[in-house]
Design a protein around this motif. Structure first.
Motif, PDB file in Angstrom:
ATOM      1  N   ARG A  22       2.383  24.779  81.554  1.00 56.34           N
ATOM      2  CA  ARG A  22       1.118  24.983  82.051  1.00 56.34           C
ATOM      3  C   ARG A  22       0.064  23.828  82.003  1.00 56.34           C
ATOM      4  O   ARG A  22      -0.465  23.383  82.925  1.00 56.34           O
ATOM      5  N   LYS A  23       0.071  22.972  80.970  1.00 58.36           N
ATOM      6  CA  LYS A  23      -0.885  21.812  80.784  1.00 58.36           C
ATOM      7  C   LYS A  23      -0.323  20.667  81.694  1.00 58.36           C
ATOM      8  O   LYS A  23      -0.899  19.953  81.981  1.00 58.36           O
ATOM      9  N   GLY A  30       4.299  23.804  76.920  1.00 58.57           N
ATOM     10  CA  GLY A  30       3.677  22.562  77.695  1.00 58.57           C
ATOM     11  C   GLY A  30       3.523  22.635  79.152  1.00 58.57           C
ATOM     12  O   GLY A  30       2.846  21.918  79.976  1.00 58.57           O
ATOM     13  N   ILE A  62       4.780  17.330  75.996  1.00 61.42           N
ATOM     14  CA  ILE A  62       3.211  17.801  75.705  1.00 61.42           C
ATOM     15  C   ILE A  62       3.405  18.977  74.733  1.00 61.42           C
ATOM     16  O   ILE A  62       2.689  18.983  73.573  1.00 61.42           O
ATOM     17  N   GLU A 101       1.718  30.227  77.572  1.00 61.88           N
ATOM     18  CA  GLU A 101       1.156  29.180  76.615  1.00 61.88           C
ATOM     19  C   GLU A 101       1.313  29.612  74.984  1.00 61.88           C
ATOM     20  O   GLU A 101       1.609  30.747  74.659  1.00 61.88           O
ATOM     21  N   LEU A 151       1.918  19.865  70.787  1.00 64.78           N
ATOM     22  CA  LEU A 151       0.763  21.114  70.557  1.00 64.78           C
ATOM     23  C   LEU A 151       1.722  22.061  69.387  1.00 64.78           C
ATOM     24  O   LEU A 151       0.803  22.546  68.558  1.00 64.78           O
TER      25      LEU A 151
END
Length: 376
Positions: A62-63, A60, A82, A26, A86
C-alpha cells in the motif's frame, strides 16, 4: 496431550500474512500485539522462541502506491523492502515493552544449500537463543529470485525448526486446523485433532491458499509438516486469532491439529536433514535396478559397480541426485568421487574397482524412505 506441559521447549512459530494484516492489506497493530504478547508470555515461562513471520509484501505494498497486492517480481520486492522495515520496527517495539530484544534474520534458499552457510545460520540462531533474544526470521524477499525461493514461509519454518533442533513447530494462519474435507464447502467437515501419519488421502485433500494475502495454503502446510516430522519434530496447526493459542498449543490443549512424531517416524540427523532438504544437487548418477530396493531400505551404500551412467559435472563431496534406469528419483547423496573419476572408473574392470564406495549409506537419503520429495 499435556504430559510434559512444564518442560521448557525450543519452539519455532510461523505466522502467515493474513494473520498479521488488516483487511486493507496493511499491518494490523492489534494482531501484532496479540501475537507478540503471547510470545512474551512463553519467554516468561522459559521457552526459547524462533519467530518466522510473513507479511513484508502485504505490509508494504500500500505504501508503495499499489491498490492491490502486486504480481510482478520487482514490485513485490520493492513492497517487501518497505514492509520488512515496518514489521521489524513494530515487533522490536512490542517485545522491548516486555523486556525482550528481537533480532532480524533474512535468508534465502542459497543460505541453506551451501553447507558452510547453513551451519553459520545455525550457529547464529543458537547464540541468539542462548542469550534470550527472539530471532525474527523471514525470507529475503527484496533480493530473492524464484530459483532461490523457499516457496513460502511454511516450508521455511519447517527447515528452520530442523536447523535449530526445535522441540515443536507451531504454524498459525486463518485456518484452525486440518479437516477431513474442505470446511468452506462442507458444513459437516470434521477437524482432525491428532494426526500420526500424512496419508495420500490427506495430501489429496489439501487445497490452495484460502486468502488473497498469504501465499501458503493447506498443501504447503502439509509439506512443511512432513519435513518437520522427518526431522523428528511434532507440529501444531491452528488459528492465529484464537486467544492464548500459543500457550495452549505448547501445553497440548489448543484447538487445532497436532501432528505427532511416533517411534516409527523418520528422524534425520543434522547431516541427513541438510542433504534431504537444503542441499543443491549438482549432478546425477543412474543405478541398476538390483540395488534400488536395498538402497531405499537404507541398508546399502552405492558402489562403483552399481552405477550405469553419470550425468553432469560435480566434484568429490558434492550432493548428487540418484536415479533408477527409468529416470525415477531415488534420493540424494554425498559423492566420494568427481564425475570425471566415476567415468574413468566405469572403464576399468576388476573387483577392487567395482567395490569402491561412491556414496556411503550414512550420506544417503531416499525419497521412498521419507515418502517426501527430497530437495524441497
Amino acid at each position: 496431550m499435556p504430559t510434559q506441559q512444564h518442560k521448557k521447549k525450543r519452539v519455532v512459530i510461523k505466522v502467515g500474512s493474513s494473520s498479521l494484516t488488516s483487511r486493507h492489506g496493511e499491518i494490523s497493530r492489534r494482531k501484532l500485539e496479540k501475537l507478540a504478547d503471547e510470545i512474551a508470555l512463553l519467554k516468561d515461562d522459559g521457552h526459547e522462541i524462533v519467530f518466522v513471520s510473513s507479511g513484508a509484501v502485504a505490509a508494504g505494498y500500500r505504501k508503495l502506491g499499489c491498490i492491490e497486492r502486486p504480481t510482478s517480481l520487482p514490485e513485490k520486492q520493492a513492497a517487501a523492502s518497505i514492509g520488512q522495515g515496518l514489521l521489524i520496527e513494530a515487533y522490536s517495539e512490542i517485545f522491548l515493552s516486555h523486556g525482550y530484544v528481537a533480532s532480524q534474520i533474512l535468508i534465502t534458499r542459497s543460505d541453506f544449500s551451501d553447507e558452510y552457510r547453513y551451519h553459520n545460520v545455525r550457529n547464529t540462531l543458537n547464540v541468539l537463543l542462548e542469550r534470550g533474544i527472539i530471532p525474527i526470521v523471514n525470507e529475503n524477499d527484496t533480493v530473492t529470485v524464484d530459483r532461490l525461493k523457499f516457496g513460502d514461509n511454511d516450508t521455511l519454518s519447517a527447515k528452520v525448526a530442523g536447523l535449530v533442533e526445535a522441540d515443536q513447530l507451531i504454524i498459525l494462519s486463518d485456518i484452525d486446523g486440518l479437516y477431513d474435507s474442505d470446511p468452506r464447502k462442507n458444513e459437516k467437515a470434521k477437524l482432525l485433532e491428532k494426526v500420526y501419519e500424512i496419508t495420500p488421502e490427506i495430501e489429496e485433500g489439501a487445497g490452495d491458499s484460502g486468502s488473497n494475502v498469504g501465499t501458503g495454503g493447506m498443501k504447503s502446510k502439509i509439506d512443511a509438516v512432513k519435513i518437520a516430522m522427518a526431522s523428528g519434530i511434532s507440529t501444531f496447526l491452528g488459528k492465529a486469532s484464537i486467544q492464548n493459542i500459543l500457550g495452549d498449543a505448547i501445553k497440548g490443549v489448543a484447538r487445532g491439529t497436532y501432528f505427532e512424531v511416533t517411534n516409527e517416524s523418520i528422524n534425520l540427523n543434522q547431516k541427513r536433514q541438510w542433504i534431504a532438504f537444503h542441499s543443491g544437487p549438482e549432478g546425477e548418477i543412474v543405478i541398476n535396478q538390483n540395488v534400488r530396493t536395498s538402497i531405499a531400505d537404507h541398508k546399502h551404500s552405492i558402489f562403483s559397480s552399481d552405477i550405469t551412467k553419470v550425468k553432469g559435472q560435480f566434484e568429490k563431496g558434492a550432493v548428487i541426485r540418484i536415479l533408477d534406469h527409468e529416470g525415477e528419483r531415488i534420493g540424494l547423496g554425498v559423492v566420494n568421487y568427481s564425475n570425471e573419476d566415476l567415468e574413468r572408473l566405469n572403464k576399468i574392470s576388476g573387483k577392487e574397482v567395482e567395490r569402491l564406495e561412491v556414496v556411503h549409506f550414512d550420506d544417503l537419503v531416499c525419497e521412498l524412505e521419507l515418502s517426501l520429495p527430497v530437495g524441497v
